[in-house]
Design an enzyme around this catalytic site. Structure first.
Site, short mmCIF file in Angstrom:
data_model
loop_
_atom_site.label_atom_id
_atom_site.label_comp_id
_atom_site.label_asym_id
_atom_site.label_seq_id
_atom_site.Cartn_x
_atom_site.Cartn_y
_atom_site.Cartn_z
N TYR A 125 0.77 -1.25 0.00
CA TYR A 125 0.00 0.00 0.00
C TYR A 125 0.80 1.29 0.00
O TYR A 125 0.24 2.36 -0.24
CB TYR A 125 -0.99 -0.02 1.18
CG TYR A 125 -2.04 -1.09 1.00
CD1 TYR A 125 -3.06 -0.92 0.08
CD2 TYR A 125 -1.98 -2.28 1.70
CE1 TYR A 125 -4.02 -1.90 -0.13
CE2 TYR A 125 -2.93 -3.28 1.50
CZ TYR A 125 -3.94 -3.08 0.58
OH TYR A 125 -4.88 -4.06 0.37
N PHE A 403 -10.96 -4.39 10.33
CA PHE A 403 -12.08 -4.39 9.38
C PHE A 403 -11.59 -4.86 8.02
O PHE A 403 -10.39 -4.97 7.80
CB PHE A 403 -12.71 -2.99 9.26
CG PHE A 403 -11.72 -1.92 8.89
CD1 PHE A 403 -10.97 -1.27 9.86
CD2 PHE A 403 -11.53 -1.56 7.56
CE1 PHE A 403 -10.05 -0.29 9.50
CE2 PHE A 403 -10.61 -0.57 7.21
CZ PHE A 403 -9.87 0.06 8.19
#
Ligand SMILES: CC(=O)SCCNC(=O)CCNC(=O)[C@H](O)C(C)(C)COP(=O)(O)OP(=O)(O)OC[C@H]1O[C@@H](n2cnc3c(N)ncnc32)[C@H](O)[C@@H]1OP(=O)(O)O
Length: 403
Positions: A125, A403
């Site tokens: 990322y 999450f």
């Protein structure tokens, strides 16, 4: 069709499409259980992006609308990025690059100043401008040795709550969390917890803490299945969610968890690196601190807005040049000080890429460490010290939400 792009990136709209996107994520992750979930129940409408080859979804990138608590207590509009995956048959063709670039522009268009995610691998990322802004570690407590010190506050009252009635009560408590790094938990997140727990055979227990009649914390825990729980001498209980709004709640929940009968080991999936639990026990070696790992990968989607939202320490201003290869509007030079955040034409003291700025933004990474690692262009060495004072926070950032 010669020359036509075979992959289309767009929002998945129908229930079938969102379901297909969710299944792409599960397949890409390989080890996650292929849950029979109605994906529209656990996602926010209109935010699930797909990469389509014809009618087939081959890549996915999703997000929830959320908030991020930043230093000083403000809650900044935040995209909680999740469900990123590309089918193993379609990897390394630039599909996730297109999905995440598209997503960043979409998030910017929604006025969400920051995005964050939990990374499956640490090498994916940063190229999209995400930096590690908070860390966490697992903690194990040997309950045969650990006792709370006599000075630990008594705490209030603790009650066991029926699982069937928990989500609303827990969400109400959680929504009052202010800790830097905390994120808003959307309805789809809570629903996924319910579905996951209901699908498993392991019982989950929930205790809510109150001080003077006001609910101010809770813990969710479950036994780790052992071959024979009845006779095992290594009975472990894992705490998956520990929320305390007050010192009283923290102490009261510790008291409950550390005094569970039968249990040999109390394990926390993730605690902040500065969690005070080791300071609260009589035998310091009864608390085993696991390795720190990256928690929040943060992306400043609107650098100027994000910088304006956080509070600053007391130091002379720093002029910071920011480079963002994806979102052009973030490129520029900013003067940062306790009273000012503004664009400037002045010469920069320090220069960084947007991922490095994200790593420092919540106060979890020191500028002097980033500079030592060569990740800051230093024009004025004293500005590194000033930046550390400006960005400093009293507590380390910590989200506590996966999450
Ligand atoms: C927030 C979350 O949801 S975390 C979960 C992320 N999902 C997963 O880990 C599931 C398994 N992995 C995958 O589905 C895919 O490999 C993804 C999504 C990580 C990458 O998708 P791809 O479409 O293959 O990535 P893409 O082709 O755009 O690669 C972009 C660049 O990142 C690099 N890259 C991508 N994934 C990886 C990786 N896992 N390890 C190392 N480098 C990687 C590529 O080599 C490429 O580099 P380059 O630009 O220098 O050539």
């Amino acid at each position: 069709m010669t020359g036509a792009d075979p992959i289309e990136i767009r929002t998945l709209t129908t229930r079938d499409e969102v379901g297909a996107g969710f299944r792409v994520f599960l397949r890409a992750m390989i080890g996650l259980p292929l849950r029979d979930v109605d994906a529209t129940e656990v996602t926010d409408p209109g935010r699930f992006l797909g990469a389509l080859e014809g009618a087939q979804v081959v890549g996915s990138a999703d997000s929830y609308r959320s908030w991020l608590a930043v230093p000083g207590g403000a809650r900044v509009p935040h995209a909680a990025v999740t469900h990123v995956g590309v089918l193993p048959t379609h990897r390394r063709r630039g599909i996730v690059t297109r999905l995440l670039t598209h997503q960043l522009r979409d998030v910017a268009g929604r006025g969400e100043a920051v995005a964050s995610l939990r990374a499956s691998e640490a090498v994916i990322y940063e190229r999209f401008g995400y930096g590690v802004a908070s860390s966490a570690r697992p903690v194990r407590v040997d309950l045969h040795r650990a006792g709370l010190r006599p000075e630990v506050p008594a705490g209030g009252t603790v009650r066991l709550v029926d699982r069937a009635v928990t989500t609303g009560a827990l969400a109400e408590i959680y929504d009052r969390v202010r800790r830097t790094g905390a994120i808003g938990r959307p309805a789809g997140w809570w629903r996924l917890q319910e579905i996951t727990r209901a699908a498993g055979s392991v019982p989950h227990y929930v205790v809510v803490h109150s001080t003077d009649g006001v609910d101010d914390g809770y813990a969710v825990y479950h036994p780790v299945p052992a071959d024979d729980w009845f006779t095992s001498r290594d009975k472990t209980v894992t705490v998956t969610d520990f929320v305390s709004l007050t010192d009283s709640a923290q102490a009261g929940l510790w008291r409950h968890l550390l005094s569970l009968d039968l249990v040999d080991v109390l394990a926390f999936d993730a605690l902040a690196l500065d969690d005070p639990l080791p300071l609260a026990v009589t035998d310091r070696r009864a608390v085993h601190l696991g390795s720190a790992r990256d928690e929040t990968w943060l992306r400043l989607v609107d650098v100027e807005a994000a910088l304006r939202e956080r509070a600053w320490g007391d130091a002379d201003p720093v002029v910071l040049e920011v480079r963002d290869p994806i979102l052009d509007g973030n490129n520029g030079t900013f003067e940062l000080g306790p009273k000012t955040v503004r664009r400037t034409d002045a010469a920069a003291d320090l220069g960084v890429d947007v991922a490095t700025l994200a790593a420092a933004y919540l106060g979890g990474t020191r500028w002097r460490h980033l500079a030592a690692a060569g990740r800051v262009t230093v024009h004025d060495p004293d500005a590194v010290r000033r930046a550390d004072e400006l960005f400093a926070t009293t507590a380390l950032p910590f989200a506590g939400t996966v999450f």
